[in-house]
Scaffold this active site. Sequence first.
Site, PDB file in Angstrom:
ATOM      1  N   ASP A 108     -10.083  30.978 -30.249  1.00  0.00           N
ATOM      2  CA  ASP A 108     -10.725  29.804 -30.874  1.00  0.00           C
ATOM      3  C   ASP A 108     -10.177  29.361 -32.044  1.00  0.00           C
ATOM      4  OD1 ASP A 108     -13.938  28.781 -31.162  1.00  0.00           O
ATOM      5  OD2 ASP A 108     -13.149  29.587 -33.086  1.00  0.00           O
ATOM      6  N   HIS A 290     -17.258  31.840 -23.608  1.00  0.00           N
ATOM      7  CA  HIS A 290     -16.326  31.618 -24.773  1.00  0.00           C
ATOM      8  C   HIS A 290     -15.665  32.803 -25.505  1.00  0.00           C
ATOM      9  CE1 HIS A 290     -14.777  29.479 -28.265  1.00  0.00           C
ATOM     10  NE2 HIS A 290     -15.440  30.385 -28.984  1.00  0.00           N
TER      11      HIS A 290
END
Length: 314
Positions: A108, A290
Amino acid sequence: MFKPTDFPEPTLIPVNGVELEVFEAGRENAGKPIVLCHGWPEHAFAWRHQMPALAAAGYHVIAPNQRGYGNSSRPAEVTDYDIEHLSGDLVALLDHYGYEDAAFAGHDWGAFVVWGLTLLHPDRVNKVINLSLPYQARGEKPWIESMEDTFGGDFYFVHFNRRPGVADAVFDENTFRFLRNLYRKNVPPREPRPGMALIDLARAETPLGEPIMSDGELAVLVSAFESSGFTGGINWYRNLDRNWHLLADVDPVIRQPTLMIYGDRDVIARGENLAEFVPDVEVVSLDCGHWIQQEKPEETNQAMVKWLERQDAP
């Protein structure tokens, strides 16, 4: 079953004018470092499943809480969170341990920092492993401006920049609820609604999908953010356009061997021009969302360790 008490005790290390809270594994493997860089709103704890596996594979594993997170320093100035400062912290961390260079892994926002570090300090990075966020090519317009044109003012990147303090306050007021609602998998798709989605998520009474961590693991994150607040981490977003300017004159190509790990159900788009900017890249896709290394810890460990072994083979 992972127990939060299994996570290593941290050390506070002075670097680059701040202190970083650093967690380590495999100190006996000194000389073979890998630095793990978390995303938002995360913590070095995001790498709890990878640290023992990488140590067992012969690495000295270094997982800092980056500036703004956990018990690391949280400078007041927004510009203290730009890519020069964030990458400078990691360079100074290598200096602290006496390492010329290291392998770096990021997830991320951590991936954004690792990409930027590799562009700004290529001699300090020998291998790159990034999860979720592919290389972001520097387009014609600064990133926030471009996102505002494409996604509008309620998109969270834009909102964090154009309405400073608003989201921070909502997340601070609803820390447990926000993190509980965010760290989920198999969330059913919903029609987008007006307003800032993450603020709605922080206020939602009922989480959707399934949790990706135990209550004990979630408590580690909640405790960390109740102590630090969210502003330091959000300040990373508030430097995106500044970073666009800071990266204007660097060679945009990543020349190090790179492993890119995607989650097939991640909302972040894959890099269409990845191989153009990262020519020595290998791509792995895992069946998850994610939070890749927390949703699929064994598969992530296997992908990372096998790739590293191939890179290290004589």
